[in-house]
Write a protein that holds these residues in place. Structure first.
Motif, PDB file in Angstrom:
ATOM      1  N   ARG A  54       0.836  -1.206   0.000  1.00  0.00           N
ATOM      2  CA  ARG A  54       0.000   0.000   0.000  1.00  0.00           C
ATOM      3  C   ARG A  54       0.869   1.253   0.000  1.00  0.00           C
ATOM      4  NH1 ARG A  54      -4.356  -2.127   4.344  1.00  0.00           N
ATOM      5  NH2 ARG A  54      -5.741  -3.176   2.877  1.00  0.00           N
ATOM      6  N   ASP A  55       1.988   1.205   0.727  1.00  0.00           N
ATOM      7  CA  ASP A  55       2.881   2.356   0.800  1.00  0.00           C
ATOM      8  C   ASP A  55       3.485   2.702  -0.554  1.00  0.00           C
ATOM      9  OD1 ASP A  55       2.349   2.538   3.482  1.00  0.00           O
ATOM     10  OD2 ASP A  55       4.268   1.665   4.131  1.00  0.00           O
ATOM     11  N   VAL A  56       3.660   1.703  -1.431  1.00  0.00           N
ATOM     12  CA  VAL A  56       4.275   1.963  -2.736  1.00  0.00           C
ATOM     13  C   VAL A  56       3.246   2.030  -3.854  1.00  0.00           C
ATOM     14  CG1 VAL A  56       6.508   0.973  -2.099  1.00  0.00           C
ATOM     15  CG2 VAL A  56       4.765  -0.495  -3.149  1.00  0.00           C
ATOM     16  N   GLY A  57       1.981   2.170  -3.500  1.00  0.00           N
ATOM     17  CA  GLY A  57       0.960   2.364  -4.518  1.00  0.00           C
ATOM     18  C   GLY A  57       0.007   1.210  -4.710  1.00  0.00           C
ATOM     19  N   GLY A  58       0.145   0.187  -3.938  1.00  0.00           N
ATOM     20  CA  GLY A  58      -0.786  -0.932  -4.017  1.00  0.00           C
ATOM     21  C   GLY A  58      -0.431  -1.943  -5.092  1.00  0.00           C
TER      22      GLY A  58
END
Length: 98
Positions: A54-58
């Motif tokens: 999630r932190d890198v865009g999912g």
């Protein structure tokens, strides 16, 4: 804090816990409490990976490749199954001669 009772604990596990407690200079109860506390606080690997994703865009936009291979049993496994099936079909075995 309410007590927890663990029934059916293998004697070998109990001996290992006792030795580990002695090594750490504490009672077996304190040792088990520490082990359980650390285990409960350890992050769940799946949730940790989900958080990173999630932190890198999912991962919603990642393509999922279609499988075009077919799982198959190895020949030795299949041969063994045929042998076992055949032995079940013959009925009970006669007693062995001494």
């Amino acid at each position: 804090m309410s007590p927890i009772i663990v029934r059916g604990l293998d004697e070998h596990v109990k001996q290992q816990l006792s030795a580990q407690a002695k090594e750490h200079g504490r009672s077996m109860e304190a040792e088990v409490r520490d082990i359980l506390t650390k285990a409960a606080r350890r992050p769940h690997i799946g949730m940790a990976l989900l958080s990173v994703a999630r932190d890198v865009g999912g991962v919603d936009e990642l393509p999922i490749p279609t499988r075009d291979d077919v799982a198959s049993a190895s020949n030795s496994w299949a041969r063994g199954m045929r042998t076992r099936e055949a032995s079940f079909d013959r009925g009970p075995r006669p007693p062995r001669a001494p």
